[in-house]
Design an enzyme around this catalytic site. Structure first.
Site, PDB file in Angstrom:
ATOM      1  CD1 TRP A   1     -17.179   1.472   6.974  1.00 15.24           C
ATOM      2  CD2 TRP A   1     -18.107  -0.265   5.919  1.00 15.24           C
ATOM      3  NE1 TRP A   1     -17.925   1.965   5.935  1.00 15.24           N
ATOM      4  CE2 TRP A   1     -18.497   0.925   5.271  1.00 15.24           C
ATOM      5  CE3 TRP A   1     -18.583  -1.493   5.449  1.00 15.24           C
ATOM      6  CZ2 TRP A   1     -19.344   0.911   4.153  1.00 15.24           C
ATOM      7  CZ3 TRP A   1     -19.428  -1.501   4.333  1.00 15.24           C
ATOM      8  CH2 TRP A   1     -19.789  -0.302   3.699  1.00 15.24           C
TER       9      TRP A   1
ATOM     10  CD  GLU B   1     -13.135   0.841   7.071  1.00 16.24           C
ATOM     11  OE1 GLU B   1     -13.384  -0.323   7.454  1.00 16.24           O
ATOM     12  OE2 GLU B   1     -12.773   1.098   5.909  1.00 16.24           O
TER      13      GLU B   1
ATOM     14  CG  ASP C   1     -10.603   2.480   3.389  1.00 16.82           C
ATOM     15  OD1 ASP C   1     -10.117   3.027   2.375  1.00 16.82           O
ATOM     16  OD2 ASP C   1     -11.113   1.343   3.358  1.00 16.82           O
TER      17      ASP C   1
ATOM     18  CG  HIS D   1     -13.370   5.023   3.520  1.00 15.27           C
ATOM     19  ND1 HIS D   1     -13.869   4.222   4.515  1.00 15.27           N
ATOM     20  CD2 HIS D   1     -13.424   4.276   2.389  1.00 15.27           C
ATOM     21  CE1 HIS D   1     -14.212   3.053   4.022  1.00 15.27           C
ATOM     22  NE2 HIS D   1     -13.950   3.053   2.734  1.00 15.27           N
TER      23      HIS D   1
ATOM     24  CG  HIS E   1      -9.280  -0.893   5.987  1.00 15.51           C
ATOM     25  ND1 HIS E   1     -10.619  -1.146   5.852  1.00 15.51           N
ATOM     26  CD2 HIS E   1      -8.794  -1.853   6.815  1.00 15.51           C
ATOM     27  CE1 HIS E   1     -10.928  -2.212   6.582  1.00 15.51           C
ATOM     28  NE2 HIS E   1      -9.849  -2.656   7.177  1.00 15.51           N
TER      29      HIS E   1
ATOM     30  CG  ASP F   1     -13.766   1.832  -6.531  1.00 16.38           C
ATOM     31  OD1 ASP F   1     -14.595   1.318  -5.751  1.00 16.38           O
ATOM     32  OD2 ASP F   1     -12.665   1.328  -6.772  1.00 16.38           O
TER      33      ASP F   1
ATOM     34  CG  ASP G   1     -13.194  -0.352  -2.014  1.00 14.01           C
ATOM     35  OD1 ASP G   1     -12.608  -0.341  -0.926  1.00 14.01           O
ATOM     36  OD2 ASP G   1     -14.383  -0.014  -2.161  1.00 14.01           O
TER      37      ASP G   1
ATOM     38  CG  ASP H   1     -10.956  -2.338   2.266  1.00 14.55           C
ATOM     39  OD1 ASP H   1     -11.358  -3.223   1.486  1.00 14.55           O
ATOM     40  OD2 ASP H   1     -11.720  -1.562   2.867  1.00 14.55           O
TER      41      ASP H   1
HETATM   42  C1  RNT Z   1     -16.090  -0.157   2.985  1.00 16.88           C
HETATM   43  C2  RNT Z   1     -14.991  -0.343   3.960  1.00 16.88           C
HETATM   44  C3  RNT Z   1     -14.807  -1.735   4.475  1.00 16.88           C
HETATM   45  C4  RNT Z   1     -14.939  -2.791   3.393  1.00 16.88           C
HETATM   46  C5  RNT Z   1     -14.512  -4.162   3.823  1.00 16.88           C
HETATM   47  C6  RNT Z   1     -14.998  -5.225   2.912  1.00 16.88           C
HETATM   48  O1  RNT Z   1     -16.118   1.069   2.422  1.00 16.88           O
HETATM   49  O2  RNT Z   1     -13.798   0.130   3.425  1.00 16.88           O
HETATM   50  O3  RNT Z   1     -13.614  -1.825   5.151  1.00 16.88           O
HETATM   51  O4  RNT Z   1     -14.242  -2.454   2.238  1.00 16.88           O
HETATM   52  O5  RNT Z   1     -14.857  -4.382   5.124  1.00 16.88           O
HETATM   53 ZN    ZN Z   2     -11.999  -0.233   4.535  1.00 18.32          ZN
END
Ligand code: RNT
Ligand code: ZN
Length: 422
Positions: free
Chosen positions: A188, A229, A262, A265, A289, A297, A299, A329
Site C-alpha cells: 500500500w 491495496e 480494505d 477504503h 483488510h 477515518d 481505521d 487493519d
Molecule cells: C492505509 C492502508 C494500509 C495501512 C497499514 C498500516 O490506508 O490501509 O494497509 O493501514 O499498512
Molecule cells: Zn489497509
C-alpha cells in the site's frame, strides 16, 4: 451450575434450534476453526515500528489518534502483547508484520532490508505456530515526504521504493518458506494529492511501471503471494489517490496478483461485501483488510456491525473462504491496545460463525422461487437465532474465555505489564 455447564446446556438448546432450520452447529464450528485471521502487529504500537529514528506517521496518509498509556515500545513488548491477545482468541491465526518492524542493530535503509532482519520474528512465529504475512512500509520516511513513493516523478525516489518493494518480496518469500505457509505480502502506498491535480495520468503510468519492475522476479506461490491495496482518499490525499480501486483491480486481473480490499477504503455507502462476488469472478485470490471506516477515518476497531456480517456471509455463501486471506487493519490509540485487538478479532470470528450458521438452503429456496416476502422475513428472523450460545461454546472448547471474561484478563495484564511502561 458452573459456567461451563451453563454454556454447554445453552449450546445443546441452540444446536436443536439450528437443526430445525437444517443447520449443523458442529459442522459450522469445524469449518470455523480452520479459518485463520491475520493479526496486524501495528495495533500494538500505533503503527510506530522499530526503526532507529521513529518518524511517526506524519505525511503517510494515515493517522493514529489517542494517548492511551502502555503501548509496546520494543519488539519483545510487542510480541508479549500479541501473545496475550492470541491467548484470548479462539483458533489458530497468523501475524501480519510491517517492514518498519525490522530488528536491526544499526540503521538499515528500507531498500536494504534482508530476511535476517526479521529472523527473531520468524523464529517467534515458528515457536507459536503462526503463519506470517508481510507489508512494505511506504510511509513515515524522508523519501515519502513529498507524498509520492512508487509514483514519484523523481526517478531516484521512485527507484528507492521499487528496491524497497523488491526487498520486501524477498523477505516475504523467506517467511513463507521458513514457516511452510505462503506469506501474503501487501503493498500500500500513500501517493496522492491534497488538492485537485491537472495530471491524473502520469502518476498512474509511473505506478504501473514501478509495479512491473517490482513484480518482475517470480517466486514460488507456496512461499509468496503478492497483493496490492487500493484506497479512495487519505489524510492529505483527499482529491487524488494514484492507487485507486479501478487502477489496482485492473492491475491485479492483468498481472494475477491478489487484490487487497480494505473495508475502510471506499465511499461510505459503498460496501466491500458487494464487491467480493464481482472481483472473485476474475481473480484467483484476494486479501481483505478488515477495518471500520467512521467519517474521515478508515481505521476504527472492527465491531460486529451489519457490514461485517454481510462480508462474512458473502465469503461463506460464495464458497470463497479458500481463496480469501483475512487480515485486520485498524489502529486505535485511545483504548487499551490489547483489548482493541481482541474486540476486532473476536468480532471477525463471530461474523464468520454467524455466516457459517446461516440457514442458507431456506433462504436460497425463497429467493429462487421468487418469494421475496419469505426471504426478507427469514433474514430478519435469523438475526435473533442463538449464535451467541454457539460462540460461547466454541470459546470454551478452544480454552479461551467466553463472553466478556477475556476483559478481566486484559485488565490484569494492563496492571501487571502495560501500565508500567514509561
Ligand atoms: C492505509 C492502508 C494500509 C495501512 C497499514 C498500516 O490506508 O490501509 O494497509 O493501514 O499498512
Ligand atoms: Zn489497509
Amino acid at each position: 451450575m458452573g459456567d461451563s455447564k451453563k454454556i454447554e446446556t445453552a449450546y445443546e438448546a441452540a444446536k436443536q434450534r439450528y437443526a430445525e432450520l437444517g443447520v449443523d452447529t458442529d459442522v459450522a464450528i469445524k469449518k470455523l476453526e480452520k479459518i485463520p485471521i491475520s493479526l496486524h502487529c501495528w495495533q500494538g504500537d500505533d503503527v510506530g515500528g522499530f526503526e532507529e529514528k521513529n518518524q511517526g506517521l506524519s505525511g503517510g496518509g494515515i493517522m493514529a489518534t489517542g494517548a492511551y498509556p502502555g503501548k509496546a515500545g520494543t519488539p519483545d513488548q510487542l510480541r508479549a502483547d500479541i501473545e496475550k491477545a492470541l491467548s484470548l482468541i479462539p483458533g489458530k491465526h497468523r501475524l501480519n508484520l510491517h517492514a518498519s518492524y525490522a530488528e536491526t542493530n544499526k540503521k538499515v535503509e528500507r531498500d536494504a532490508l534482508l530476511p535476517e532482519h526479521f529472523a527473531t520474528w520468524i523464529d517467534w512465529a515458528k515457536q507459536n505456530g503462526l503463519g506470517m504475512d508481510f507489508n512494505g512500509t511506504f510511509f513515515a520516511h524522508p523519501n515519502a515526504e513529498s507524498g509520492f513513493t512508487l509514483a514519484s516523478a523523481d526517478e531516484e525516489i521512485r527507484k528507492f521504493w521499487v528496491r524497497h518493494a523488491i526487498a520486501c518480496r524477498r523477505i516475504g518469500a523467506q517467511m513463507g518458506k521458513a514457516l511452510a505457509t505462503p506469506c501474503v505480502t501487501n503493498m500500500w502506498i500513500p501517493d496522492g494529492y491534497k488538492d485537485i491535480p491537472v495530471d491524473r495520468k502520469a502518476p498512474r503510468q509511473r505506478l504501473k511501471k514501478s509495479l512491473d519492475e517490482m513484480f518482475e522476479q517470480k517466486f514460488d506461490k507456496n512461499h509468496l503471494l503478492d497483493a496490492v491495496e487500493s484506497k479512495l482518499f487519505g489524510i492529505g490525499s483527499e482529491c487524488y489517490v494514484v492507487g485507486s480501486h479501478e487502477f489496482y483491480l485492473a492491475y491485479a486481473v492483468q498481472n494475477k496478483t491478489l487484490l487487497c480490499l480494505d473495508t475502510g477504503h471506499f465511499h461510505p455507502t459503498e460496501v466491500v461485501s458487494d464487491k467480493i462476488s464481482s472481483v472473485m469472478t476474475f481473480l484467483d485470490e484476494i486479501l481483505l483488510h478488515v477495518s471500520r471506516g467512521v467519517r474521515w477515518d478508515s481505521d476504527h476497531v472492527v465491531i460486529l456491525a451489519d457490514e461485517l456480517k454481510a462480508l462474512a456471509a458473502e465469503l461463506v455463501r460464495g464458497d470463497y473462504l479458500d481463496r480469501t486471506h483475512i487480515g485486520l487493519d485498524f489502529f486505535d490509540a485511545s483504548i487499551n491496545r490489547v483489548a482493541a485487538w481482541l474486540i476486532g478479532t473476536r468480532a471477525m470470528i463471530k461474523a464468520l460463525l454467524i455466516a457459517l450458521l446461516e440457514p442458507i438452503q431456506l433462504l436460497r429456496q425463497a429467493e429462487n422461487s421468487g418469494d421475496f416476502t419469505t426471504r426478507l422475513a427469514s433474514l430478519e428472523e435469523i438475526k435473533t437465532l442463538p449464535a451467541g450460545a454457539v460462540w460461547d461454546y466454541y470459546c470454551i472448547k478452544k480454552n479461551v474465555p467466553p463472553q466478556d471474561k477475556w476483559l478481566a484478563e486484559v485488565k490484569k495484564y494492563e496492571m501487571k505489564v502495560t501500565a508500567k511502561r514509561p
